[in-house]
Scaffold this active site. Structure first.
Site, mmCIF file in Angstrom:
data_model
loop_
_atom_site.group_PDB
_atom_site.id
_atom_site.type_symbol
_atom_site.label_atom_id
_atom_site.label_comp_id
_atom_site.label_asym_id
_atom_site.label_seq_id
_atom_site.Cartn_x
_atom_site.Cartn_y
_atom_site.Cartn_z
ATOM 1 N N TRP A 15 -96.074 47.357 47.022
ATOM 2 C CA TRP A 15 -95.665 46.585 45.846
ATOM 3 C C TRP A 15 -95.067 45.254 46.301
ATOM 4 O O TRP A 15 -94.245 45.227 47.222
ATOM 5 C CB TRP A 15 -94.643 47.396 45.052
ATOM 6 N N HIS A 45 -92.077 54.314 47.923
ATOM 7 C CA HIS A 45 -93.233 54.254 47.026
ATOM 8 C C HIS A 45 -94.478 53.845 47.795
ATOM 9 O O HIS A 45 -95.264 53.010 47.359
ATOM 10 C CB HIS A 45 -92.943 53.285 45.872
ATOM 11 N N HIS A 55 -85.899 57.031 39.480
ATOM 12 C CA HIS A 55 -86.480 55.731 39.840
ATOM 13 C C HIS A 55 -86.419 54.752 38.666
ATOM 14 O O HIS A 55 -86.213 53.555 38.866
ATOM 15 C CB HIS A 55 -87.929 55.935 40.294
ATOM 16 N N GLU A 166 -98.485 58.562 41.442
ATOM 17 C CA GLU A 166 -99.178 57.269 41.456
ATOM 18 C C GLU A 166 -99.912 57.041 42.775
ATOM 19 O O GLU A 166 -99.587 57.632 43.796
ATOM 20 C CB GLU A 166 -98.172 56.135 41.237
#
Length: 200
Positions: A15, A45, A55, A166
């Protein structure tokens, strides 16, 4: 068994602004040490990962409170390609399971971190919960858009009691019924952890 876990390697996209993955040797046989020993520095993550509710909700459960029963068991893979946002209308057209994984067309290997991907409308999160879904899985890096600050999808899942998995690698996986095994590292007090996810 089908491995639906993204590879972790030096330079793997994370990210934007998050901690890059780094693996370093702290002892090496080639340098005269008795063993090879490494250390890792990374975001929680990383790649395929499980979000703990903490989170995105400060009063939410931390990682150790996520029940293992949610992470192992029957599941369904759904083809959601072409959906800009996951909506109730689309969900009414597909078969769901207690653990449902959505293939949106993300490749199994990201050359660069994706900036556009399918997000989840809050009403869809509530609908999934009403249909008995306890785990929502996606090949996307998030259930909210990259630029979202209020995280309506995440918070809707939290309110509905649905957990979020995810960054799955679902390209090439046929739609249908499977058994899912998706176990995170046992990190006490954490907001997330990488997962090794497989389908049987």
């Amino acid at each position: 068994m089908i491995d639906i876990t993204r590879r972790i390697y030096p330079g793997v996209p994370v990210w934007p602004g998050d901690t890059p993955y780094r693996y370093e040797l702290t002892a090496q046989i080639a340098q005269g040490d008795s063993v090879n020993v490494g250390k890792i520095i990374t975001t929680t993550h990383l790649g395929t990962h499980l979000d703990a509710p903490w989170h995105y909700v400060d009063a939410g459960q931390k990682l150790e409170s996520v029940p293992l029963s949610v992470l192992i068991g029957s599941c369904r893979v759904v083809d959601a390609r072409g959906q800009e946002a996951l909506s109730v209308d689309f969900l009414r057209s597909v078969e769901l399971a207690e653990r449902t994984l959505f293939f949106t067309g993300q490749p199994n290997h990201w050359g660069t971190f994706p900036h556009t991907f399918m997000h989840v409308e809050p009403e869809a999160a509530m609908y999934l919960a009403a249909q008995g879904v306890r785990l929502y899985g996606t090949d996307c890096p998030s259930v909210d858009p990259l630029t979202s600050k209020d995280l309506p999808g995440h918070k809707a899942f939290a309110g509905a009691g649905v957990y979020i998995l995810e960054g799955l690698a679902l390209d090439g996986v046929a739609v249908g019924a499977y058994e899912l095994i998706a176990l995170p590292l046992r990190l006490e007090g954490a907001d997330a952890a990488p997962v090794r996810a497989i389908l049987r």
